[in-house]
Design a protein around this motif. Structure first.
Motif, PDB file in Angstrom:
ATOM      1  N   MET A   1       0.822  -1.189   0.000  1.00 13.93           N
ATOM      2  CA  MET A   1       0.000   0.000   0.000  1.00 13.93           C
ATOM      3  C   MET A   1       0.875   1.266   0.000  1.00 13.93           C
ATOM      4  N   LEU A   2       1.911   1.302   0.840  1.00  5.54           N
ATOM      5  CA  LEU A   2       2.778   2.470   0.868  1.00  5.54           C
ATOM      6  C   LEU A   2       3.563   2.615  -0.427  1.00  5.54           C
ATOM      7  N   ASP A   3       3.913   1.475  -1.045  1.00  7.13           N
ATOM      8  CA  ASP A   3       4.621   1.532  -2.323  1.00  7.13           C
ATOM      9  C   ASP A   3       3.762   2.195  -3.391  1.00  7.13           C
ATOM     10  N   ARG A   4       2.490   1.833  -3.422  1.00  3.15           N
ATOM     11  CA  ARG A   4       1.583   2.417  -4.413  1.00  3.15           C
ATOM     12  C   ARG A   4       1.378   3.907  -4.147  1.00  3.15           C
ATOM     13  N   LEU A   5       1.255   4.280  -2.881  1.00  3.21           N
ATOM     14  CA  LEU A   5       1.124   5.688  -2.517  1.00  3.21           C
ATOM     15  C   LEU A   5       2.360   6.455  -2.954  1.00  3.21           C
ATOM     16  N   TRP A   6       3.546   5.890  -2.712  1.00  6.18           N
ATOM     17  CA  TRP A   6       4.795   6.545  -3.089  1.00  6.18           C
ATOM     18  C   TRP A   6       4.905   6.693  -4.608  1.00  6.18           C
ATOM     19  N   GLU A   7       4.499   5.676  -5.339  1.00  8.87           N
ATOM     20  CA  GLU A   7       4.609   5.719  -6.793  1.00  8.87           C
ATOM     21  C   GLU A   7       3.634   6.704  -7.431  1.00  8.87           C
ATOM     22  N   THR A   8       2.444   6.810  -6.876  1.00 10.66           N
ATOM     23  CA  THR A   8       1.437   7.659  -7.500  1.00 10.66           C
ATOM     24  C   THR A   8       1.446   9.099  -6.999  1.00 10.66           C
ATOM     25  N   HIS A   9       1.909   9.324  -5.773  1.00  7.93           N
ATOM     26  CA  HIS A   9       1.847  10.664  -5.177  1.00  7.93           C
ATOM     27  C   HIS A   9       3.162  11.051  -4.518  1.00  7.93           C
ATOM     28  N   ARG A  10       4.266  10.742  -5.149  1.00 12.00           N
ATOM     29  CA  ARG A  10       5.587  11.000  -4.572  1.00 12.00           C
ATOM     30  C   ARG A  10       5.782  12.469  -4.225  1.00 12.00           C
ATOM     31  N   GLY A  11       5.451  13.349  -5.125  1.00 11.54           N
ATOM     32  CA  GLY A  11       5.644  14.782  -4.886  1.00 11.54           C
ATOM     33  C   GLY A  11       4.835  15.287  -3.714  1.00 11.54           C
ATOM     34  N   ARG A  12       3.594  14.841  -3.614  1.00  8.14           N
ATOM     35  CA  ARG A  12       2.746  15.271  -2.496  1.00  8.14           C
ATOM     36  C   ARG A  12       3.284  14.758  -1.174  1.00  8.14           C
ATOM     37  N   VAL A  13       3.759  13.511  -1.165  1.00  4.65           N
ATOM     38  CA  VAL A  13       4.298  12.940   0.073  1.00  4.65           C
ATOM     39  C   VAL A  13       5.534  13.721   0.510  1.00  4.65           C
ATOM     40  N   VAL A  14       6.454  13.957  -0.425  1.00  2.00           N
ATOM     41  CA  VAL A  14       7.675  14.686  -0.093  1.00  2.00           C
ATOM     42  C   VAL A  14       7.349  16.116   0.331  1.00  2.00           C
ATOM     43  N   GLY A  15       6.494  16.776  -0.419  1.00  2.56           N
ATOM     44  CA  GLY A  15       6.119  18.144  -0.086  1.00  2.56           C
ATOM     45  C   GLY A  15       5.456  18.257   1.267  1.00  2.56           C
ATOM     46  N   THR A  16       4.578  17.320   1.584  1.00  2.00           N
ATOM     47  CA  THR A  16       3.904  17.342   2.875  1.00  2.00           C
ATOM     48  C   THR A  16       4.874  17.071   4.008  1.00  2.00           C
ATOM     49  N   VAL A  17       5.791  16.138   3.811  1.00  2.00           N
ATOM     50  CA  VAL A  17       6.777  15.833   4.862  1.00  2.00           C
ATOM     51  C   VAL A  17       7.686  17.040   5.103  1.00  2.00           C
ATOM     52  N   VAL A  18       8.141  17.670   4.032  1.00  2.00           N
ATOM     53  CA  VAL A  18       8.987  18.858   4.186  1.00  2.00           C
ATOM     54  C   VAL A  18       8.215  19.971   4.888  1.00  2.00           C
ATOM     55  N   GLY A  19       6.990  20.199   4.462  1.00  2.00           N
ATOM     56  CA  GLY A  19       6.158  21.199   5.122  1.00  2.00           C
ATOM     57  C   GLY A  19       5.899  20.868   6.575  1.00  2.00           C
ATOM     58  N   PHE A  20       5.713  19.576   6.868  1.00  2.00           N
ATOM     59  CA  PHE A  20       5.485  19.138   8.243  1.00  2.00           C
ATOM     60  C   PHE A  20       6.705  19.418   9.115  1.00  2.00           C
ATOM     61  N   VAL A  21       7.877  19.098   8.604  1.00  2.00           N
ATOM     62  CA  VAL A  21       9.107  19.311   9.383  1.00  2.00           C
ATOM     63  C   VAL A  21       9.336  20.799   9.628  1.00  2.00           C
ATOM     64  N   LEU A  22       9.197  21.619   8.588  1.00  2.00           N
ATOM     65  CA  LEU A  22       9.357  23.057   8.777  1.00  2.00           C
ATOM     66  C   LEU A  22       8.301  23.611   9.735  1.00  2.00           C
ATOM     67  N   GLY A  23       7.084  23.137   9.583  1.00  2.00           N
ATOM     68  CA  GLY A  23       6.018  23.579  10.478  1.00  2.00           C
ATOM     69  C   GLY A  23       6.249  23.139  11.907  1.00  2.00           C
ATOM     70  N   LEU A  24       6.793  21.943  12.094  1.00  2.00           N
ATOM     71  CA  LEU A  24       7.084  21.439  13.446  1.00  2.00           C
ATOM     72  C   LEU A  24       8.115  22.313  14.140  1.00  2.00           C
ATOM     73  N   ILE A  25       9.090  22.777  13.377  1.00  2.00           N
ATOM     74  CA  ILE A  25      10.079  23.687  13.956  1.00  2.00           C
ATOM     75  C   ILE A  25       9.391  24.941  14.480  1.00  2.00           C
ATOM     76  N   TYR A  26       8.488  25.495  13.697  1.00  2.00           N
ATOM     77  CA  TYR A  26       7.747  26.666  14.158  1.00  2.00           C
ATOM     78  C   TYR A  26       6.843  26.331  15.342  1.00  2.00           C
ATOM     79  N   LEU A  27       6.256  25.166  15.334  1.00  3.74           N
ATOM     80  CA  LEU A  27       5.355  24.774  16.413  1.00  3.74           C
ATOM     81  C   LEU A  27       6.100  24.679  17.733  1.00  3.74           C
ATOM     82  N   ILE A  28       7.313  24.171  17.698  1.00  7.41           N
ATOM     83  CA  ILE A  28       8.110  24.041  18.915  1.00  7.41           C
ATOM     84  C   ILE A  28       8.497  25.414  19.453  1.00  7.41           C
TER      85      ILE A  28
END
Length: 73
Positions: A1-28
């Protein structure tokens, strides 16, 4: 399931993770920065979505920001 998600929505996954990490820094840093956290995640998702559609992110940013920010020498 994660493989299919990675293959079909790689950009969204990477973008969301990067946004999450940057946002977490601000949240802290402080509670009121929580709104910025959501903004980072949303922008990361949006950029990832554009990457999935094979859009040129540089052209998208040129359409958003004034020409003086993207002067070509």
């Amino acid at each position: 399931m994660l493989d299919r998600l990675w293959e079909t929505h790689r950009g969204r996954v990477v973008g969301t993770v990067v946004g999450f990490v940057l946002g977490l820094i601000y949240l802290i840093v402080g509670f009121w920065k929580t709104m910025v956290f959501g903004l980072f995640v949303g922008v990361g998702f949006w950029i990832g979505h554009r990457m999935d559609r094979r859009d040129d992110v540089g052209e998208v940013l040129e359409n958003i920001f004034p020409d003086k920010w993207f002067r070509k020498s």
